[in-house]
Design a protein around this motif. Sequence first.
Motif, PDB file in Angstrom:
ATOM      1  N   ILE A 158     -23.350   5.597  11.365  1.00 50.82           N
ATOM      2  CA  ILE A 158     -23.963   5.787  10.052  1.00 50.82           C
ATOM      3  C   ILE A 158     -23.284   4.886   9.027  1.00 50.82           C
ATOM      4  N   GLU A 159     -24.087   4.088   8.340  1.00 51.11           N
ATOM      5  CA  GLU A 159     -23.590   3.252   7.242  1.00 51.11           C
ATOM      6  C   GLU A 159     -24.212   3.761   5.949  1.00 51.11           C
ATOM      7  N   VAL A 160     -23.415   3.864   4.895  1.00 53.49           N
ATOM      8  CA  VAL A 160     -23.951   4.228   3.576  1.00 53.49           C
ATOM      9  C   VAL A 160     -23.679   3.085   2.603  1.00 53.49           C
ATOM     10  N   ILE A 161     -24.710   2.692   1.875  1.00 54.97           N
ATOM     11  CA  ILE A 161     -24.571   1.713   0.784  1.00 54.97           C
ATOM     12  C   ILE A 161     -24.889   2.471  -0.501  1.00 54.97           C
ATOM     13  N   CYS A 162     -23.919   2.605  -1.389  1.00 55.19           N
ATOM     14  CA  CYS A 162     -24.171   3.387  -2.606  1.00 55.19           C
ATOM     15  C   CYS A 162     -23.635   2.682  -3.840  1.00 55.19           C
ATOM     16  N   GLY A 163     -24.058   3.173  -4.976  1.00 59.83           N
ATOM     17  CA  GLY A 163     -23.662   2.583  -6.250  1.00 59.83           C
ATOM     18  C   GLY A 163     -24.707   2.928  -7.291  1.00 59.83           C
ATOM     19  N   PRO A 164     -24.530   2.442  -8.520  1.00 57.63           N
ATOM     20  CA  PRO A 164     -25.498   2.740  -9.578  1.00 57.63           C
ATOM     21  C   PRO A 164     -26.739   1.857  -9.485  1.00 57.63           C
ATOM     22  N   VAL A 200     -29.105  15.072   5.965  1.00 59.69           N
ATOM     23  CA  VAL A 200     -27.734  14.937   6.483  1.00 59.69           C
ATOM     24  C   VAL A 200     -27.726  15.202   7.991  1.00 59.69           C
ATOM     25  N   ASP A 201     -28.376  16.281   8.371  1.00 60.71           N
ATOM     26  CA  ASP A 201     -28.486  16.660   9.774  1.00 60.71           C
ATOM     27  C   ASP A 201     -29.301  15.629  10.560  1.00 60.71           C
ATOM     28  N   VAL A 202     -30.370  15.154   9.951  1.00 63.51           N
ATOM     29  CA  VAL A 202     -31.246  14.171  10.598  1.00 63.51           C
ATOM     30  C   VAL A 202     -30.483  12.883  10.910  1.00 63.51           C
ATOM     31  N   VAL A 203     -29.733  12.422   9.934  1.00 66.29           N
ATOM     32  CA  VAL A 203     -28.965  11.187  10.094  1.00 66.29           C
ATOM     33  C   VAL A 203     -27.922  11.354  11.204  1.00 66.29           C
ATOM     34  N   GLU A 204     -27.306  12.507  11.235  1.00 65.39           N
ATOM     35  CA  GLU A 204     -26.295  12.761  12.271  1.00 65.39           C
ATOM     36  C   GLU A 204     -26.945  12.807  13.662  1.00 65.39           C
ATOM     37  N   MET A 255     -22.093  10.399   2.436  1.00 65.07           N
ATOM     38  CA  MET A 255     -20.907   9.538   2.342  1.00 65.07           C
ATOM     39  C   MET A 255     -19.756  10.118   3.167  1.00 65.07           C
ATOM     40  N   ALA A 256     -19.685  11.456   3.199  1.00 68.58           N
ATOM     41  CA  ALA A 256     -18.580  12.096   3.922  1.00 68.58           C
ATOM     42  C   ALA A 256     -18.706  11.923   5.431  1.00 68.58           C
ATOM     43  N   ILE A 257     -19.939  11.993   5.955  1.00 71.74           N
ATOM     44  CA  ILE A 257     -20.085  11.917   7.416  1.00 71.74           C
ATOM     45  C   ILE A 257     -20.277  10.490   7.914  1.00 71.74           C
ATOM     46  N   ALA A 258     -20.433   9.526   6.993  1.00 68.72           N
ATOM     47  CA  ALA A 258     -20.692   8.144   7.404  1.00 68.72           C
ATOM     48  C   ALA A 258     -19.493   7.534   8.133  1.00 68.72           C
ATOM     49  N   ASN A 259     -19.795   6.595   9.035  1.00 65.88           N
ATOM     50  CA  ASN A 259     -18.728   5.803   9.650  1.00 65.88           C
ATOM     51  C   ASN A 259     -18.244   4.732   8.676  1.00 65.88           C
ATOM     52  N   TYR A 260     -19.185   4.192   7.895  1.00 64.73           N
ATOM     53  CA  TYR A 260     -18.852   3.121   6.956  1.00 64.73           C
ATOM     54  C   TYR A 260     -19.511   3.407   5.610  1.00 64.73           C
ATOM     55  N   VAL A 261     -18.743   3.316   4.548  1.00 64.49           N
ATOM     56  CA  VAL A 261     -19.296   3.488   3.205  1.00 64.49           C
ATOM     57  C   VAL A 261     -19.028   2.217   2.401  1.00 64.49           C
ATOM     58  N   THR A 262     -20.101   1.637   1.862  1.00 64.19           N
ATOM     59  CA  THR A 262     -19.972   0.464   1.003  1.00 64.19           C
ATOM     60  C   THR A 262     -20.393   0.884  -0.393  1.00 64.19           C
ATOM     61  N   LYS A 263     -19.421   0.941  -1.302  1.00 60.48           N
ATOM     62  CA  LYS A 263     -19.729   1.331  -2.676  1.00 60.48           C
ATOM     63  C   LYS A 263     -19.722   0.055  -3.510  1.00 60.48           C
ATOM     64  N   ILE A 264     -20.881  -0.273  -4.057  1.00 60.16           N
ATOM     65  CA  ILE A 264     -20.981  -1.528  -4.797  1.00 60.16           C
ATOM     66  C   ILE A 264     -21.215  -1.262  -6.281  1.00 60.16           C
ATOM     67  N   HIS A 265     -20.974  -2.299  -7.087  1.00 60.61           N
ATOM     68  CA  HIS A 265     -21.038  -2.132  -8.533  1.00 60.61           C
ATOM     69  C   HIS A 265     -22.038  -3.087  -9.158  1.00 60.61           C
ATOM     70  N   ALA A 266     -22.585  -2.653 -10.275  1.00 65.66           N
ATOM     71  CA  ALA A 266     -23.386  -3.548 -11.111  1.00 65.66           C
ATOM     72  C   ALA A 266     -22.424  -4.195 -12.114  1.00 65.66           C
ATOM     73  N   ILE A 267     -22.986  -4.804 -13.151  1.00 65.93           N
ATOM     74  CA  ILE A 267     -22.180  -5.311 -14.264  1.00 65.93           C
ATOM     75  C   ILE A 267     -22.489  -4.440 -15.476  1.00 65.93           C
ATOM     76  N   CYS A 268     -21.455  -3.921 -16.100  1.00 60.47           N
ATOM     77  CA  CYS A 268     -21.665  -3.125 -17.313  1.00 60.47           C
ATOM     78  C   CYS A 268     -22.253  -4.035 -18.393  1.00 60.47           C
ATOM     79  N   VAL A 269     -23.440  -3.645 -18.903  1.00 61.81           N
ATOM     80  CA  VAL A 269     -24.118  -4.503 -19.875  1.00 61.81           C
ATOM     81  C   VAL A 269     -23.442  -4.448 -21.246  1.00 61.81           C
ATOM     82  N   ARG A 270     -22.523  -3.520 -21.432  1.00 61.17           N
ATOM     83  CA  ARG A 270     -21.802  -3.406 -22.705  1.00 61.17           C
ATOM     84  C   ARG A 270     -20.557  -4.276 -22.740  1.00 61.17           C
ATOM     85  N   CYS A 271     -19.797  -4.292 -21.644  1.00 60.63           N
ATOM     86  CA  CYS A 271     -18.484  -4.955 -21.694  1.00 60.63           C
ATOM     87  C   CYS A 271     -18.230  -5.953 -20.573  1.00 60.63           C
ATOM     88  N   GLY A 272     -19.124  -6.032 -19.583  1.00 63.02           N
ATOM     89  CA  GLY A 272     -18.958  -7.022 -18.531  1.00 63.02           C
ATOM     90  C   GLY A 272     -18.047  -6.615 -17.379  1.00 63.02           C
TER      91      GLY A 272
END
Length: 195
Positions: free
Chosen positions: A15-21, A102-106, A136-153
């Motif tokens: 299981i791979e998870v790709i998450c972020g805003p 969650v169960d389905v993915v497992e 995210m808890a049961i995943a083998n790999y979690v990739t948490k990615i970020h955007a760019i804050c439009v206020r401060c960069g």
Amino acid sequence: MFLEPRTGEGSRGWIEVICGPMFSGKTEELLRRLRRAKIAQMKLAIFKPKIDQRYGQGKIVSHDANYFPSLEVAHSAQVLKQGAFAQLVAVDEAQFFDEGIVDVVEKLSLAGVRVIVTGLDMDYLGKPFGPMPQLMAIANYVTKIHAICVRCGQPGTHSYRLAQGDARVMIGQVEAYEARCRNCFSEGMVSRAAN
Ligand code: ADP
Ligand code: ZN
């Protein structure tokens, strides 16, 4: 539906998870992995939640107009039923699925399927979104990615809602959100509460 765990060389799922805003590039990253899986001639099945309960075809589109067809399903059970015959199952916008995902993915991963899940880790209040924490808890790999804050960069971790309304789900309103870092998100929430 019960899936027999497969054993033997080369038959392991994970299981791979790709998450972020919002705007962090989750779809771009998913498409990159799907393109490579296609080159490897893997049998793909791609699912999206159908929010209005109908059942039909959709697609996952990136900004460079690349896309993969996806199946829109109303319930996680359909992901198991239709994904069991694939070698790679992708679940897009997983935050909108019922907890059964969650169960389905497992189960799929035990049956030898490579599962890629993408979704928003936090909702517009900055709270964990739907089944994402469990995934995210049961995943083998979690990739948490970020955007760019439009206020401060700085790296943007949060999806800030510009529009009014306190419904947790406001679909198809990308213009109603902006990516913000935690500090700028928090400042926005504080000044909104004061008004
Ligand atoms: P997600 O699926 O996470 O919402 P997408 O893959 O659809 O993200 O979009 C990512 C793209 O959005 C970036 O490559 C960039 O071109 C664009 N973009 C627009 N606003 C921002 C932002 N504030 N930060 C980063 N990327 C942004
Ligand atoms: Zn910021």
